[in-house]
Motif scaffolding. Structure first.
Motif, PDB file in Angstrom:
ATOM      1  N   GLU A 162       5.268   6.918   4.690  1.00 34.12           N
ATOM      2  CA  GLU A 162       5.674   5.532   4.953  1.00 34.12           C
ATOM      3  C   GLU A 162       4.998   4.578   3.977  1.00 34.12           C
ATOM      4  O   GLU A 162       5.627   3.699   3.407  1.00 34.12           O
ATOM      5  CB  GLU A 162       5.303   5.158   6.396  1.00 34.12           C
ATOM      6  CG  GLU A 162       6.284   5.670   7.448  1.00 34.12           C
ATOM      7  CD  GLU A 162       7.567   4.842   7.455  1.00 34.12           C
ATOM      8  OE1 GLU A 162       7.511   3.640   7.741  1.00 34.12           O
ATOM      9  OE2 GLU A 162       8.612   5.410   7.136  1.00 34.12           O
ATOM     10  N   THR A 163       3.682   4.767   3.783  1.00 30.61           N
ATOM     11  CA  THR A 163       2.925   3.866   2.901  1.00 30.61           C
ATOM     12  C   THR A 163       3.436   3.957   1.457  1.00 30.61           C
ATOM     13  O   THR A 163       3.699   2.939   0.825  1.00 30.61           O
ATOM     14  CB  THR A 163       1.431   4.240   2.940  1.00 30.61           C
ATOM     15  OG1 THR A 163       0.977   4.145   4.301  1.00 30.61           O
ATOM     16  CG2 THR A 163       0.620   3.282   2.072  1.00 30.61           C
ATOM     17  N   LEU A 164       3.572   5.198   0.964  1.00 31.42           N
ATOM     18  CA  LEU A 164       4.049   5.377  -0.408  1.00 31.42           C
ATOM     19  C   LEU A 164       5.468   4.841  -0.578  1.00 31.42           C
ATOM     20  O   LEU A 164       5.796   4.203  -1.578  1.00 31.42           O
ATOM     21  CB  LEU A 164       4.007   6.868  -0.782  1.00 31.42           C
ATOM     22  CG  LEU A 164       2.608   7.455  -1.003  1.00 31.42           C
ATOM     23  CD1 LEU A 164       2.714   8.957  -1.221  1.00 31.42           C
ATOM     24  CD2 LEU A 164       1.922   6.795  -2.190  1.00 31.42           C
ATOM     25  N   LYS A 165       6.297   5.112   0.445  1.00 21.20           N
ATOM     26  CA  LYS A 165       7.694   4.639   0.362  1.00 21.20           C
ATOM     27  C   LYS A 165       7.746   3.133   0.309  1.00 21.20           C
ATOM     28  O   LYS A 165       8.437   2.530  -0.514  1.00 21.20           O
ATOM     29  CB  LYS A 165       8.486   5.188   1.565  1.00 21.20           C
ATOM     30  CG  LYS A 165       9.966   4.771   1.591  1.00 21.20           C
ATOM     31  CD  LYS A 165      10.254   3.554   2.460  1.00 21.20           C
ATOM     32  CE  LYS A 165       9.999   3.849   3.935  1.00 21.20           C
ATOM     33  NZ  LYS A 165      10.357   2.705   4.784  1.00 21.20           N
ATOM     34  N   ASP A 166       7.009   2.460   1.228  1.00 18.85           N
ATOM     35  CA  ASP A 166       7.042   0.987   1.273  1.00 18.85           C
ATOM     36  C   ASP A 166       6.581   0.392  -0.054  1.00 18.85           C
ATOM     37  O   ASP A 166       7.175  -0.545  -0.580  1.00 18.85           O
ATOM     38  CB  ASP A 166       6.157   0.479   2.410  1.00 18.85           C
ATOM     39  CG  ASP A 166       6.740   0.817   3.790  1.00 18.85           C
ATOM     40  OD1 ASP A 166       7.960   1.125   3.826  1.00 18.85           O
ATOM     41  OD2 ASP A 166       6.006   0.766   4.787  1.00 18.85           O
ATOM     42  N   TYR A 167       5.501   0.972  -0.616  1.00 20.88           N
ATOM     43  CA  TYR A 167       4.991   0.438  -1.878  1.00 20.88           C
ATOM     44  C   TYR A 167       5.983   0.670  -3.025  1.00 20.88           C
ATOM     45  O   TYR A 167       6.274  -0.231  -3.799  1.00 20.88           O
ATOM     46  CB  TYR A 167       3.656   1.108  -2.215  1.00 20.88           C
ATOM     47  CG  TYR A 167       3.110   0.676  -3.560  1.00 20.88           C
ATOM     48  CD1 TYR A 167       2.511  -0.568  -3.715  1.00 20.88           C
ATOM     49  CD2 TYR A 167       3.248   1.508  -4.677  1.00 20.88           C
ATOM     50  CE1 TYR A 167       2.036  -0.965  -4.948  1.00 20.88           C
ATOM     51  CE2 TYR A 167       2.781   1.101  -5.910  1.00 20.88           C
ATOM     52  CZ  TYR A 167       2.170  -0.140  -6.034  1.00 20.88           C
ATOM     53  OH  TYR A 167       1.705  -0.524  -7.259  1.00 20.88           O
TER      54      TYR A 167
ATOM     55  N   ALA B 152       2.575   9.001   7.967  1.00 21.37           N
ATOM     56  CA  ALA B 152       1.911   7.748   7.607  1.00 21.37           C
ATOM     57  C   ALA B 152       1.802   7.615   6.082  1.00 21.37           C
ATOM     58  O   ALA B 152       2.040   6.548   5.518  1.00 21.37           O
ATOM     59  CB  ALA B 152       0.520   7.691   8.250  1.00 21.37           C
ATOM     60  N   LYS B 153       1.446   8.722   5.455  1.00 21.01           N
ATOM     61  CA  LYS B 153       1.308   8.692   4.000  1.00 21.01           C
ATOM     62  C   LYS B 153       2.655   8.441   3.335  1.00 21.01           C
ATOM     63  O   LYS B 153       2.780   7.662   2.393  1.00 21.01           O
ATOM     64  CB  LYS B 153       0.725  10.021   3.519  1.00 21.01           C
ATOM     65  CG  LYS B 153       0.223   9.968   2.075  1.00 21.01           C
ATOM     66  CD  LYS B 153      -0.653  11.168   1.804  1.00 21.01           C
ATOM     67  CE  LYS B 153      -1.368  11.010   0.468  1.00 21.01           C
ATOM     68  NZ  LYS B 153      -2.327  12.098   0.233  1.00 21.01           N
TER      69      LYS B 153
END
Length: 851
Positions: free
Chosen positions: A46-51, A43-44
């Protein structure tokens, strides 16, 4: 007894059942926690990657839409560079030590090179095009890391920078030779998120450890109760078991000691094996020694490894790795080397010399083993020594010392092999008399120089030198004295010609000098080559003293220039030799070029330099003035332009004589003449109602500006002529600001404080850096005429001009464009916001009285 056995079996059955159940539950809960950690990491990631990807995509679009050109100033705005800087900053700020980077296997920025785990992820995505995520647990140093990777896929806007090389932006092509030929949908790299497991586990496993402690404490408590319940029934059996356990422990301890010794022996065996691999792969003696010492020291048994070799009959430390790291030779090592025998020190007493005893006490050394390095087992002389310091109490066994002996023999053999190779190489490629490269090595280097000339587009030169009448030295003094002359000549050449590529003795009394990267212009290259040849002539003329007799010799020199790889080494040598023989025919002690027309060119340049000096004395120089206009085409000043009226040649173009004046240093006197003429003109304009408001711009050469007394000269000129310093504008090139920025800044500050107006000439052709502009106290930027010429037809020139004007506005500088030839150029420059204009469209250069 039956009841005792039964109770015992019941106890163990219950104990095993409880422990197994508890272990299973513990393992199950642990697995659940690990899965939770993976989910949190995913989850972490995914979030960092998307941002990160969103930010980079928007940034990339903004960068492309901005139309910024790529140079030293805007390089940091490239998405690849900016994203790297953001990643570095994020890594510093992240309290959890989480890192996020866009990496690739074909980076333009070296910082974006993928590591091993990231390369593995890239390979995975290339083999699995539909995959979206790749997670793996890796080791980074001593820490466990969850590595989350997502593919970086080439999108349509990426093609502008990473498509076919001929289609991408010119500024990208100028800076980068890699990362082209991508297509939409290709894998460019990965977004790499590395999350330390330690921080995730610390939170997730805290409750787990509490639960484990409670359950196992309860289990042990329950088993203790059961144990004491049946203790009375099993006392005798327990006593017997205790006796048996002691025996087992004794034997186990014995086996552990044996295992430890075997492991120790195996570790040394592995060290020997690793070191032997180094011996095979090493490409030099220094590499062999350094890597062998490091490999041996990696074994914890060796607290320090020191290897020394004999050089010029003296023992010299080549590598010392470990706790001691000494660079001095000890008495023990000198004894080992001189007597070609090993010394093993274990029981240290007063007989040990003070130097060694200090080290023993300081580093708690338990053993010292020093042995000779020999080319073979039966060699009578040692090549050097290897000394091992151990801090382990158990020390080295005989088997282990035998292994070290074998390794020392292998190291000595390998070192001797390198010595033999070096000796063979020296015989093959170096002249045995002068130690200069011989013709074989020189011809190989010529081929490399031809390739380099082709790639760099710069001329090189082959200088062929032959000592005149050398045979008379041999005839009069004998061959030994003749050899002395050759050796002395080689030494003189090596001492004086430090910047050349190679010097070779080509046989008998012939020497060759190879010079590369002289100039992109043939004439300039010829001038430099001739200056080197003159040095060689002077070197040879210095007297030679042979057995109290003085000999004066000369030499003849031929020069062949080369520019590409079309010629062969043999052809180039023939050309240089032909030129040398021409020098011999022309009377010896002279220099001749292979190309006759080039020989004439060098003569004409030398003659022109002499004419410049005479022109100053005979007042052949004069000054023209070209008006400068504002946006309403109203004159505001003029630029002083030097001209030369030669009595026989006529008017000589500044493009011909200014470079020669700079080369010879006469430019200082010419600059002084122009400044005085401009000051006189300003003085006369002070009485004119219109011209008294004009200023005069004067070009200042880098050589003139670098003079220590330049500022004082300007001040004295202004004070003597009593002119307004603000009416004198000095035009400086960007080069003078970069070569000695600190000194240039100081001079500019002094001139500015005195009231002198300053301009940066030909702006845009040099560094054009915001980094120095913001610190400069100047008044004007002058756009080079090459950009004005292409303004109407070349988008790049148009962008550069627009950027310079914007820079001028930003720093509150006036901006003047030179070379304005047409009305269209004038109108377009006005639209862009240019302040001042100069060119044939507005006014041609003329004498002061015609202004």
């Amino acid at each position: 007894m039956f009841n005792v056995d039964l109770n015992k079996k019941i106890f163990w059955f219950i104990a095993i059942l409880i422990i197994a159940t508890n272990a299973f539950l513990t393992f199950y809960v642990y697995q659940q926690k690990q899965e939770a950690i993976q989910i949190r990491a995913f989850a972490k990631g995914e979030t960092l990657k998307d941002y990160f990807i969103s930010m980079r995509s928007v940034y990339h679009q903004q960068f492309l839409n901005s139309g910024l050109d790529i140079n030293d100033s805007t390089l940091g705005f490239l998405p690849a560079h900016a994203a790297t800087l953001i990643s570095d900053k994020f890594e510093k700020l992240s309290k959890d030590k989480v890192t996020i980077r866009n990496v690739t296997d074909r980076p333009r920025n070296p910082k974006n090179m993928a590591d091993a785990s990231e390369l593995e992820a890239i390979k995975y995505f290339k083999n699995s095009p539909n995959a979206k995520v790749y997670i793996q647990k890796i080791k980074q140093g001593s820490k466990d890391i969850i590595h989350y990777s997502a593919p970086l896929i080439i999108e349509r806007y990426c093609i502008e920078c990473h498509g076919k090389k001929e289609d991408v932006m010119p500024s990208i092509i100028e800076r980068y030779n890699t990362a082209y030929d991508y297509k939409v949908g290709d894998i460019r790299g990965v977004t790499s998120v590395k999350i330390p497991v330690e921080n995730l586990e610390q939170k997730a496993l805290e409750t787990f450890y509490n639960m484990v402690f409670f359950t196992w404490f309860s289990t042990l408590f329950l088993l203790t109760i059961i144990y004491f319940a049946i203790k009375s029934l099993t006392k005798k059996e327990i006593e017997q078991k205790a006796i048996l356990r002691k025996e087992v422990e004794r034997k186990t301890a014995y086996l552990k000691r044996q295992q430890s010794e075997l492991q120790h022996l195996f570790s040394i065996l592995k060290t020997v094996k690793d070191s032997n691999q180094i011996l095979i792969k090493a490409t030099s003696v220094d590499e062999l020694i350094e890597n062998t010492a490091l490999s041996m020291h990696s074994n914890t048994s060796f607290a320090n490894v020191k290897i020394s070799l004999c050089e010029n009959k003296e023992l010299v430390v080549k590598s010392s790795v470990g706790v001691v790291e000494e660079i001095e030779i000890t008495k023990v090592e000198r004894d080992v080397f001189q007597n070609n025998r090993y010394i093993f020190l274990k029981n240290f007493d007063d007989t040990l010399h003070e130097e060694c005893m200090e080290k023993v006490k300081k580093y708690e050394i338990s053993e010292i083993y020093s042995l000779p390095l020999r080319k073979n087992h039966n060699a009578q002389e040692a090549l050097g020594t290897i000394t091992i310091y151990s801090t382990e109490e158990r020390g080295l066994s005989k088997d282990e010392r035998d292994m070290i002996d074998e390794l020392a023999g292998d190291v000595g053999f390998a070192i001797n092999s390198f010595y033999q190779k070096e000796a063979i190489n020296k015989l093959s490629f170096y002249d045995s008399l002068t130690n200069l490269p011989n013709h074989t090595l020189f011809e190989k280097h010529i081929m490399q120089a031809l390739e380099s000339s082709y790639k760099n587009m710069k001329y090189g030169a082959l200088i062929y030198m032959d000592i005149d009448n050398f045979k008379s030295v041999n005839d009069l003094m004998g061959q030994d004295d003749g050899n002395t002359v050759l050796i002395e000549t080689a030494n003189r050449l090596a001492m004086q010609l430090k910047d050349v590529s190679m010097i070779s003795r080509f046989g008998s009394d012939k020497f060759l000098v190879l010079v590369e990267n002289l100039s992109s212009k043939q004439e300039s290259a010829a001038v430099v080559a001739k200056e080197l040849a003159k040095q060689i002539l002077e070197i040879t003329k210095e007297p030679f003293t042979l057995r109290d007799k003085t000999f004066y010799l000369t030499c003849s020199i031929g020069i062949a220039l080369f520019f590409d790889n079309v010629e062969t080494a043999a052809l180039l040598l023939n050309q240089a030799e032909y030129a040398m023989r021409t020098a011999k025919k022309d009377g010896k002690n002279v220099i001749r070029f292979y190309n006759h027309s080039l020989q004439e060119t060098t003569k004409s340049r030398s003659l022109l330099i002499q004419n410049i000096k005479e022109a100053l004395k005979e007042n052949q120089f004069f000054v023209l003035y070209q008006k400068q206009f504002d946006i309403e085409a109203k004159p505001v000043g003029a630029e002083a332009l030097i001209r030369w009226q030669h009595p026989t040649i006529g008017v000589v173009s500044p493009a011909e004589f200014i470079p020669l004046a700079e080369e010879s240093g006469v430019i200082k006197e010419i600059g002084h003449f122009v400044l005085n003429s401009a000051a006189d003109e300003l003085l006369s304009w002070a009485e004119d109602d219109v011209k008294k408001e004009w200023r005069i711009s004067v070009n200042v050469s880098p050589l003139q500006f670098s003079d220590a007394g330049f500022v004082d000269e300007i001040k004295e000129l202004i004070n003597t002529k009593m002119i307004d310093p603000n009416k004198l504008r000095l035009e400086l090139t960007e080069g003078v600001l970069i070569d000695n920025q600190k000194g240039a800044m100081k001079k500019i500050e002094e001139l500015n404080a005195f009231g002198v107006s300053l301009s940066i000439d030909d702006f845009g052709t040099g560094y054009s850096s915001l980094g120095y502009l913001k610190h400069l106290e100047i008044d004007e930027l002058k756009i080079d005429q090459s950009f004005v010429f292409g303004l109407l037809n070349n988008n790049s020139d148009k962008t550069i001009v627009k950027t310079i004007i914007l820079m001028g506005k930003e720093f509150n500088f006036e901006v003047i464009a030179e070379g304005v030839e047409t009305k269209e150029q004038f109108e377009l420059l006005k639209e862009m916001g240019c302040d001042l204009f100069q060119g044939y469209y507005l006014a041609k250069p003329c004498r002061a009285e015609d202004l």
